[in-house]
Design a protein around this motif. Structure first.
Motif, mmCIF file in Angstrom:
data_model
loop_
_atom_site.group_PDB
_atom_site.id
_atom_site.type_symbol
_atom_site.label_atom_id
_atom_site.label_comp_id
_atom_site.label_asym_id
_atom_site.label_seq_id
_atom_site.Cartn_x
_atom_site.Cartn_y
_atom_site.Cartn_z
ATOM 1 N N HIS A 103 -59.441 -23.459 63.505
ATOM 2 C CA HIS A 103 -60.658 -22.671 63.302
ATOM 3 C C HIS A 103 -60.308 -21.278 62.771
ATOM 4 N N ALA A 104 -59.283 -20.645 63.358
ATOM 5 C CA ALA A 104 -58.864 -19.315 62.917
ATOM 6 C C ALA A 104 -58.366 -19.348 61.475
ATOM 7 N N LEU A 105 -57.611 -20.397 61.129
ATOM 8 C CA LEU A 105 -57.110 -20.500 59.754
ATOM 9 C C LEU A 105 -58.250 -20.679 58.750
ATOM 10 N N LYS A 106 -59.297 -21.389 59.154
ATOM 11 C CA LYS A 106 -60.464 -21.536 58.271
ATOM 12 C C LYS A 106 -61.137 -20.184 58.049
ATOM 13 N N ILE A 107 -61.203 -19.361 59.097
ATOM 14 C CA ILE A 107 -61.792 -18.021 58.972
ATOM 15 C C ILE A 107 -60.936 -17.169 58.037
ATOM 16 N N VAL A 108 -59.605 -17.233 58.198
ATOM 17 C CA VAL A 108 -58.700 -16.454 57.343
ATOM 18 C C VAL A 108 -58.804 -16.922 55.889
ATOM 19 N N ALA A 109 -58.861 -18.245 55.680
ATOM 20 C CA ALA A 109 -58.969 -18.774 54.316
ATOM 21 C C ALA A 109 -60.281 -18.329 53.659
ATOM 22 N N ALA A 110 -61.371 -18.359 54.413
ATOM 23 C CA ALA A 110 -62.664 -17.930 53.865
ATOM 24 C C ALA A 110 -62.626 -16.443 53.517
ATOM 25 N N LYS A 111 -62.004 -15.633 54.376
ATOM 26 C CA LYS A 111 -61.903 -14.184 54.119
ATOM 27 C C LYS A 111 -61.023 -13.934 52.891
#
Length: 112
Positions: A55-63
């Motif tokens: 979930h955190a990696l998805k947030i970082v990728a989106a940012k």
């Protein structure tokens, strides 16, 4: 869990005798989890942490996509502030005796 009758450790170690392998398939031994119970708990924690990491990696990728660059810690300022008790909703039900923070529940361990 009904699907397994031995731990990964027991299944992968060719030096274990039959009695030890049988012992590793115990989910409950007396009042505590047996080897298979501990494996189930550790697998559950691993799944939880890996899910949070994904979930955190998805947030970082989106940012990263939004900024068109690799994000830095300062780009996630909204996550730097710890969650405060006052920002949480009130509990739906709490027993004043059992829910008192003045005397939280504790375990009694007589083993020294």
């Amino acid at each position: 869990d009904g699907l397994h009758n031995i731990t990964r450790y027991g299944d992968q170690d060719p030096t274990l005798n039959a009695e030890r392998k049988k012992s590793l398939g115990v989910v409950w031994r007396n009042w505590h989890p047996g080897p298979l119970g501990f494996q189930m708990a550790s697998d559950s924690f691993a799944y939880l942490h890996i899910s949070a990491l994904r979930h955190a990696l998805k947030i970082v990728a989106a940012k990263s996509k939004e900024l068109n660059r690799a994000p830095s810690f300062s780009d996630f300022a909204q996550f730097n502030e710890p969650i405060k008790l006052s920002s949480l909703p009130s509990p739906v039900f709490i027993d004043n005796v059992e829910g008192s923070l003045d005397s939280p529940p504790a375990c009694l361990n007589l083993q020294r």
